[in-house]
Design a protein around this motif. Structure first.
Motif, short mmCIF file in Angstrom:
data_model
loop_
_atom_site.label_atom_id
_atom_site.label_comp_id
_atom_site.label_asym_id
_atom_site.label_seq_id
_atom_site.Cartn_x
_atom_site.Cartn_y
_atom_site.Cartn_z
N LYS A 129 -0.24 -6.52 -23.68
CA LYS A 129 -1.05 -5.87 -22.65
C LYS A 129 -0.12 -5.22 -21.63
CE LYS A 129 -4.83 -9.17 -23.16
NZ LYS A 129 -5.67 -10.19 -22.49
N PRO A 130 -0.61 -4.24 -20.90
CA PRO A 130 0.25 -3.58 -19.91
C PRO A 130 0.62 -4.51 -18.77
CG PRO A 130 -2.03 -2.84 -19.69
CD PRO A 130 -1.96 -3.65 -20.95
N LEU A 131 1.66 -4.14 -18.05
CA LEU A 131 2.11 -4.94 -16.93
C LEU A 131 1.04 -5.00 -15.85
CD1 LEU A 131 5.78 -3.67 -16.58
CD2 LEU A 131 5.08 -5.95 -17.27
N PRO A 132 0.83 -6.17 -15.25
CA PRO A 132 -0.18 -6.26 -14.19
C PRO A 132 0.25 -5.47 -12.95
CG PRO A 132 1.05 -8.31 -14.35
CD PRO A 132 1.48 -7.46 -15.52
N LYS A 133 -0.72 -4.87 -12.31
CA LYS A 133 -0.43 -4.10 -11.11
C LYS A 133 -0.13 -5.05 -9.95
CE LYS A 133 -3.24 -0.14 -12.44
NZ LYS A 133 -4.36 0.75 -12.06
N PRO A 134 0.77 -4.66 -9.07
CA PRO A 134 1.09 -5.54 -7.93
C PRO A 134 -0.12 -5.73 -7.02
CG PRO A 134 2.09 -3.37 -7.64
CD PRO A 134 1.55 -3.41 -9.04
N LYS A 135 -0.28 -6.95 -6.54
CA LYS A 135 -1.41 -7.25 -5.67
C LYS A 135 -1.19 -6.62 -4.30
CE LYS A 135 -2.58 -11.67 -7.82
NZ LYS A 135 -2.76 -13.13 -7.58
N PRO A 136 -2.26 -6.12 -3.68
CA PRO A 136 -2.10 -5.54 -2.34
C PRO A 136 -1.70 -6.61 -1.32
CG PRO A 136 -4.42 -5.69 -2.94
CD PRO A 136 -3.64 -6.02 -4.17
N LEU A 137 -0.92 -6.21 -0.34
CA LEU A 137 -0.44 -7.14 0.67
C LEU A 137 -1.55 -7.50 1.64
CD1 LEU A 137 3.00 -5.48 1.52
CD2 LEU A 137 2.57 -7.36 -0.05
N THR A 138 -1.55 -8.75 2.08
CA THR A 138 -2.49 -9.19 3.10
C THR A 138 -2.00 -8.74 4.47
OG1 THR A 138 -1.35 -11.32 3.30
CG2 THR A 138 -3.13 -11.17 1.69
N ARG A 139 -2.82 -9.00 5.49
CA ARG A 139 -2.43 -8.62 6.85
C ARG A 139 -1.14 -9.32 7.28
NH1 ARG A 139 -6.10 -6.77 10.96
NH2 ARG A 139 -7.89 -5.73 10.05
N TRP A 140 -1.05 -10.60 6.97
CA TRP A 140 0.15 -11.34 7.36
C TRP A 140 1.37 -10.84 6.60
CZ3 TRP A 140 3.04 -13.80 10.49
CH2 TRP A 140 4.12 -14.55 10.04
N GLU A 141 1.22 -10.55 5.32
CA GLU A 141 2.35 -10.06 4.53
C GLU A 141 2.82 -8.70 5.04
OE1 GLU A 141 1.30 -12.29 0.28
OE2 GLU A 141 0.78 -10.18 0.61
N LYS A 142 1.88 -7.84 5.43
CA LYS A 142 2.26 -6.55 6.00
C LYS A 142 3.00 -6.74 7.32
CE LYS A 142 -1.59 -3.97 3.95
NZ LYS A 142 -2.84 -3.23 4.24
N PHE A 143 2.48 -7.64 8.16
CA PHE A 143 3.12 -7.90 9.46
C PHE A 143 4.51 -8.49 9.27
CE2 PHE A 143 4.00 -10.94 12.89
CZ PHE A 143 3.96 -10.08 13.99
N ALA A 144 4.63 -9.44 8.32
CA ALA A 144 5.93 -10.05 8.07
C ALA A 144 6.93 -9.04 7.52
CB ALA A 144 5.77 -11.22 7.10
N LYS A 145 6.44 -8.10 6.72
CA LYS A 145 7.34 -7.09 6.16
C LYS A 145 7.83 -6.13 7.24
CE LYS A 145 7.60 -3.80 2.34
NZ LYS A 145 6.84 -3.15 1.23
N ILE A 146 6.94 -5.78 8.18
CA ILE A 146 7.34 -4.87 9.26
C ILE A 146 8.30 -5.55 10.22
CG2 ILE A 146 6.46 -3.56 11.24
CD1 ILE A 146 3.88 -3.12 9.63
N LYS A 147 7.99 -6.79 10.58
CA LYS A 147 8.81 -7.52 11.55
C LYS A 147 10.03 -8.19 10.93
CE LYS A 147 6.12 -6.70 15.07
NZ LYS A 147 6.59 -5.90 16.24
N GLY A 148 10.10 -8.20 9.61
CA GLY A 148 11.24 -8.83 8.96
C GLY A 148 11.19 -10.35 8.98
N VAL A 149 9.99 -10.91 8.96
CA VAL A 149 9.85 -12.37 8.97
C VAL A 149 10.15 -12.91 7.58
CG1 VAL A 149 8.28 -14.29 9.41
CG2 VAL A 149 8.13 -12.21 10.79
#
Length: 283
Positions: free
Chosen positions: A91-111
Protein backbone atom coordinates in the motif's frame (compact mmCIF):
# COMPACT_ATOMS: atom_id res chain seq x y z
CA UNK A 1 46.85 -31.19 18.75
CA UNK A 2 48.51 -31.67 15.34
CA UNK A 3 47.81 -29.63 12.21
CA UNK A 4 45.70 -32.32 10.54
CA UNK A 5 43.28 -32.54 13.48
CA UNK A 6 42.99 -28.75 13.64
CA UNK A 7 42.27 -28.51 9.91
CA UNK A 8 39.54 -31.15 10.16
CA UNK A 9 37.90 -29.31 13.07
CA UNK A 10 38.05 -25.76 11.69
CA UNK A 11 37.22 -25.11 8.06
CA UNK A 12 39.03 -22.40 6.12
CA UNK A 13 37.61 -18.88 5.94
CA UNK A 14 38.12 -18.74 2.19
CA UNK A 15 35.19 -20.06 0.17
CA UNK A 16 35.27 -20.32 -3.60
CA UNK A 17 32.13 -20.14 -5.68
CA UNK A 18 31.83 -20.37 -9.49
CA UNK A 19 29.53 -17.33 -9.48
CA UNK A 20 30.30 -14.61 -6.91
CA UNK A 21 27.53 -13.77 -4.47
CA UNK A 22 25.60 -10.52 -4.50
CA UNK A 23 25.56 -8.83 -1.11
CA UNK A 24 23.27 -6.42 0.70
CA UNK A 25 25.17 -5.86 3.91
CA UNK A 26 22.64 -3.33 5.21
CA UNK A 27 20.36 -6.28 5.99
CA UNK A 28 23.26 -8.78 6.35
CA UNK A 29 22.11 -10.77 3.34
CA UNK A 30 23.87 -12.58 0.53
CA UNK A 31 22.24 -13.91 -2.64
CA UNK A 32 23.72 -17.09 -4.11
CA UNK A 33 22.75 -17.88 -7.71
CA UNK A 34 24.91 -21.01 -8.04
CA UNK A 35 23.20 -24.28 -8.90
CA UNK A 36 22.72 -26.87 -6.18
CA UNK A 37 24.35 -30.30 -6.30
CA UNK A 38 21.32 -32.49 -6.90
CA UNK A 39 23.13 -35.77 -6.22
CA UNK A 40 24.33 -34.69 -2.76
CA UNK A 41 20.95 -33.09 -2.08
CA UNK A 42 19.22 -36.43 -2.69
CA UNK A 43 21.72 -38.62 -0.85
CA UNK A 44 22.48 -36.52 2.25
CA UNK A 45 20.35 -33.38 2.25
CA UNK A 46 20.97 -32.33 5.87
CA UNK A 47 24.76 -32.41 5.67
CA UNK A 48 24.82 -30.73 2.27
CA UNK A 49 22.48 -27.90 3.32
CA UNK A 50 24.47 -27.37 6.52
CA UNK A 51 27.72 -27.01 4.56
CA UNK A 52 26.02 -24.80 1.97
CA UNK A 53 24.66 -22.48 4.67
CA UNK A 54 28.03 -22.39 6.44
CA UNK A 55 29.81 -21.31 3.24
CA UNK A 56 27.29 -18.56 2.57
CA UNK A 57 27.54 -17.27 6.13
CA UNK A 58 31.34 -17.30 5.93
CA UNK A 59 31.25 -15.21 2.75
CA UNK A 60 28.97 -12.62 4.41
CA UNK A 61 31.28 -12.43 7.44
CA UNK A 62 34.27 -11.93 5.15
CA UNK A 63 32.51 -8.98 3.52
CA UNK A 64 31.66 -7.48 6.92
CA UNK A 65 35.33 -7.56 7.94
CA UNK A 66 36.14 -5.49 4.85
CA UNK A 67 33.87 -2.64 5.98
CA UNK A 68 35.19 0.46 7.79
CA UNK A 69 35.04 0.19 11.56
CA UNK A 70 34.62 2.62 14.45
CA UNK A 71 35.47 2.21 18.13
CA UNK A 72 32.91 2.84 20.86
CA UNK A 73 32.17 1.88 24.45
CA UNK A 74 30.58 -1.33 23.21
CA UNK A 75 33.64 -2.28 21.19
CA UNK A 76 34.61 -2.19 17.54
CA UNK A 77 31.58 -1.57 15.33
CA UNK A 78 31.35 -2.02 11.55
CA UNK A 79 29.67 0.72 9.53
CA UNK A 80 27.05 -0.93 7.34
CA UNK A 81 26.46 0.52 3.87
CA UNK A 82 23.16 1.82 2.52
CA UNK A 83 20.32 -0.50 1.65
CA UNK A 84 20.50 -2.00 -1.84
CA UNK A 85 17.46 -4.27 -1.95
CA UNK A 86 14.24 -2.30 -2.31
CA UNK A 87 11.20 -4.22 -1.15
CA UNK A 88 7.91 -3.18 -2.77
CA UNK A 89 5.07 -1.93 -0.58
CA UNK A 90 1.59 -3.38 -0.77
CA UNK A 91 0.00 0.00 0.00
CA UNK A 92 1.17 3.59 -0.46
CA UNK A 93 2.95 5.44 2.31
CA UNK A 94 0.57 6.97 4.86
CA UNK A 95 0.20 10.71 4.68
CA UNK A 96 1.62 12.68 7.62
CA UNK A 97 -0.94 13.59 10.25
CA UNK A 98 -1.76 17.28 10.58
CA UNK A 99 -0.19 19.03 13.56
CA UNK A 100 -2.30 19.91 16.57
CA UNK A 101 -2.38 23.39 18.09
CA UNK A 102 0.21 22.45 20.69
CA UNK A 103 2.49 20.82 18.12
CA UNK A 104 2.32 23.94 15.93
CA UNK A 105 3.06 26.16 18.93
CA UNK A 106 5.95 23.94 20.04
CA UNK A 107 7.39 23.96 16.52
CA UNK A 108 7.25 27.77 16.31
CA UNK A 109 8.68 28.33 19.79
CA UNK A 110 11.21 25.53 19.54
CA UNK A 111 9.86 23.59 22.52
CA UNK A 112 11.57 20.23 22.81
CA UNK A 113 9.56 17.20 23.87
CA UNK A 114 10.94 15.78 27.10
CA UNK A 115 9.67 12.40 28.18
CA UNK A 116 8.67 12.29 31.83
CA UNK A 117 8.85 9.25 34.05
CA UNK A 118 5.62 7.53 35.04
CA UNK A 119 6.49 7.42 38.74
CA UNK A 120 7.34 10.41 40.92
CA UNK A 121 8.47 10.68 44.52
CA UNK A 122 5.85 12.11 46.86
CA UNK A 123 7.62 14.08 49.56
CA UNK A 124 4.55 14.11 51.81
CA UNK A 125 4.28 10.33 52.05
CA UNK A 126 7.84 9.44 51.13
CA UNK A 127 6.66 6.91 48.53
CA UNK A 128 6.82 6.59 44.76
CA UNK A 129 3.39 7.22 43.26
CA UNK A 130 2.12 7.48 39.67
CA UNK A 131 2.40 10.88 38.07
CA UNK A 132 -1.10 10.57 36.56
CA UNK A 133 -4.18 8.44 37.09
CA UNK A 134 -5.29 6.43 40.10
CA UNK A 135 -3.49 7.44 43.31
CA UNK A 136 -1.43 9.87 41.30
CA UNK A 137 -0.06 13.26 42.20
CA UNK A 138 -2.51 15.05 39.90
CA UNK A 139 -5.57 14.39 42.06
CA UNK A 140 -5.43 18.00 43.35
CA UNK A 141 -5.92 16.89 46.92
CA UNK A 142 -9.14 14.98 46.28
CA UNK A 143 -8.36 12.65 49.17
CA UNK A 144 -7.44 15.41 51.63
CA UNK A 145 -9.40 15.21 54.86
CA UNK A 146 -8.76 18.88 55.64
CA UNK A 147 -8.66 21.89 53.30
CA UNK A 148 -7.69 25.30 54.66
CA UNK A 149 -10.10 28.14 53.87
CA UNK A 150 -8.41 31.07 52.08
CA UNK A 151 -8.57 34.50 53.71
CA UNK A 152 -10.55 36.07 50.88
CA UNK A 153 -13.06 33.19 50.61
CA UNK A 154 -16.48 32.77 52.17
CA UNK A 155 -15.99 30.94 55.48
CA UNK A 156 -19.29 29.07 54.98
CA UNK A 157 -18.39 27.85 51.49
CA UNK A 158 -17.72 24.13 51.10
CA UNK A 159 -14.15 23.89 49.85
CA UNK A 160 -14.50 20.21 48.95
CA UNK A 161 -17.45 20.93 46.64
CA UNK A 162 -15.64 23.90 45.16
CA UNK A 163 -12.57 21.79 44.40
CA UNK A 164 -14.70 19.13 42.71
CA UNK A 165 -16.47 21.75 40.60
CA UNK A 166 -13.15 23.28 39.54
CA UNK A 167 -11.92 19.85 38.50
CA UNK A 168 -15.10 19.17 36.51
CA UNK A 169 -14.77 22.52 34.73
CA UNK A 170 -11.16 21.74 33.87
CA UNK A 171 -12.12 18.33 32.48
CA UNK A 172 -14.93 19.87 30.42
CA UNK A 173 -12.58 22.50 29.04
CA UNK A 174 -9.99 19.87 28.12
CA UNK A 175 -12.63 17.78 26.36
CA UNK A 176 -13.76 20.84 24.39
CA UNK A 177 -10.17 21.54 23.37
CA UNK A 178 -9.75 17.93 22.33
CA UNK A 179 -12.88 18.07 20.16
CA UNK A 180 -11.68 21.31 18.60
CA UNK A 181 -8.29 19.78 17.80
CA UNK A 182 -9.95 16.72 16.27
CA UNK A 183 -12.19 18.91 14.10
CA UNK A 184 -9.28 21.04 12.95
CA UNK A 185 -7.24 17.94 12.15
CA UNK A 186 -10.16 16.49 10.22
CA UNK A 187 -10.57 19.70 8.22
CA UNK A 188 -6.85 19.78 7.44
CA UNK A 189 -6.93 16.13 6.38
CA UNK A 190 -9.92 16.73 4.12
CA UNK A 191 -8.22 19.74 2.57
CA UNK A 192 -5.19 17.60 1.78
CA UNK A 193 -7.52 15.12 0.08
CA UNK A 194 -9.17 17.90 -1.92
CA UNK A 195 -12.44 17.97 0.03
CA UNK A 196 -13.94 21.41 0.55
CA UNK A 197 -14.30 22.70 4.09
CA UNK A 198 -17.88 23.82 3.39
CA UNK A 199 -18.91 20.28 2.45
CA UNK A 200 -17.36 18.92 5.65
CA UNK A 201 -19.24 21.42 7.80
CA UNK A 202 -22.53 20.75 6.01
CA UNK A 203 -22.11 17.01 6.56
CA UNK A 204 -21.37 17.60 10.23
CA UNK A 205 -24.42 19.84 10.52
CA UNK A 206 -26.66 17.24 8.87
CA UNK A 207 -25.37 14.56 11.20
CA UNK A 208 -25.96 16.80 14.21
CA UNK A 209 -29.54 17.47 13.15
CA UNK A 210 -30.11 13.76 12.74
CA UNK A 211 -28.81 13.10 16.24
CA UNK A 212 -31.10 15.81 17.65
CA UNK A 213 -34.12 14.21 15.98
CA UNK A 214 -33.18 10.80 17.38
CA UNK A 215 -32.80 12.22 20.89
CA UNK A 216 -36.20 13.90 20.62
CA UNK A 217 -37.91 10.59 19.99
CA UNK A 218 -36.36 9.12 23.15
CA UNK A 219 -38.90 10.83 25.42
CA UNK A 220 -42.22 9.34 26.46
CA UNK A 221 -44.15 11.78 24.27
CA UNK A 222 -41.85 11.14 21.29
CA UNK A 223 -40.78 14.79 21.39
CA UNK A 224 -44.29 16.21 21.16
CA UNK A 225 -44.09 18.35 24.31
CA UNK A 226 -40.37 19.17 24.13
CA UNK A 227 -39.14 22.70 23.56
CA UNK A 228 -38.23 23.38 19.95
CA UNK A 229 -35.01 25.11 19.04
CA UNK A 230 -34.81 27.91 16.53
CA UNK A 231 -34.45 26.49 13.04
CA UNK A 232 -35.01 22.94 14.22
CA UNK A 233 -36.49 20.69 11.53
CA UNK A 234 -39.92 19.24 12.18
CA UNK A 235 -40.29 15.58 12.95
CA UNK A 236 -41.72 13.71 10.01
CA UNK A 237 -43.45 10.52 11.02
CA UNK A 238 -44.77 7.71 8.86
CA UNK A 239 -48.48 8.01 8.25
CA UNK A 240 -50.23 4.67 8.46
CA UNK A 241 -53.41 4.05 6.53
CA UNK A 242 -56.05 1.96 8.29
CA UNK A 243 -59.00 0.32 6.63
CA UNK A 244 -62.45 1.34 7.87
CA UNK A 245 -64.14 -0.99 10.35
CA UNK A 246 -67.40 -1.05 8.39
CA UNK A 247 -66.79 -1.28 4.68
CA UNK A 248 -67.09 -3.42 1.60
CA UNK A 249 -67.77 -7.06 2.50
CA UNK A 250 -66.27 -8.30 -0.75
CA UNK A 251 -62.90 -6.63 -0.09
CA UNK A 252 -62.86 -7.93 3.46
CA UNK A 253 -63.53 -11.45 2.18
CA UNK A 254 -60.70 -11.17 -0.37
CA UNK A 255 -58.23 -9.96 2.24
CA UNK A 256 -59.18 -12.80 4.58
CA UNK A 257 -58.76 -15.35 1.77
CA UNK A 258 -55.36 -13.90 0.92
CA UNK A 259 -54.23 -14.30 4.51
CA UNK A 260 -55.57 -17.86 4.54
CA UNK A 261 -53.74 -18.70 1.31
CA UNK A 262 -50.49 -17.43 2.77
CA UNK A 263 -50.93 -19.62 5.84
CA UNK A 264 -52.23 -22.93 4.40
CA UNK A 265 -51.29 -22.61 0.74
CA UNK A 266 -52.85 -21.30 -2.43
CA UNK A 267 -54.88 -24.48 -3.03
CA UNK A 268 -56.34 -24.34 0.43
CA UNK A 269 -55.12 -27.82 1.37
CA UNK A 270 -55.63 -28.14 5.10
CA UNK A 271 -53.61 -30.77 6.95
CA UNK A 272 -55.54 -33.99 7.57
CA UNK A 273 -54.88 -34.67 11.22
CA UNK A 274 -56.17 -38.27 11.20
CA UNK A 275 -54.06 -39.19 8.19
CA UNK A 276 -50.97 -37.64 9.77
CA UNK A 277 -51.54 -39.59 13.02
CA UNK A 278 -52.00 -42.83 11.08
CA UNK A 279 -48.72 -42.32 9.23
CA UNK A 280 -46.96 -41.61 12.48
CA UNK A 281 -48.32 -44.83 14.03
CA UNK A 282 -47.17 -46.83 10.99
CA UNK A 283 -43.59 -45.67 11.59
Amino acid sequence: MDDSTQKSKYKPVTVEKPIPLQYDLAILAGFDTNALDESRLKNDADTYLEEYTRDGTQLIINQIFKLPVTSSDLGVMAELPDLVTVLPREKPLPKPKPLTRWEKFAKIKGVQHRKKSKMIHDEATGEWVPRWGYKGTNDDGANDWLIPVPDNADPFEDQFTKKREVKKERITKNEARHRRNVEEAEIALNQSKGVNDVNTRSLRRTELQKQIIISKTATASMGKFDKHLEGEPKLKGVKRKFEPIIGDVKKEKESSLNILNKVVGKKGDIVNVRKAIAKRDQK
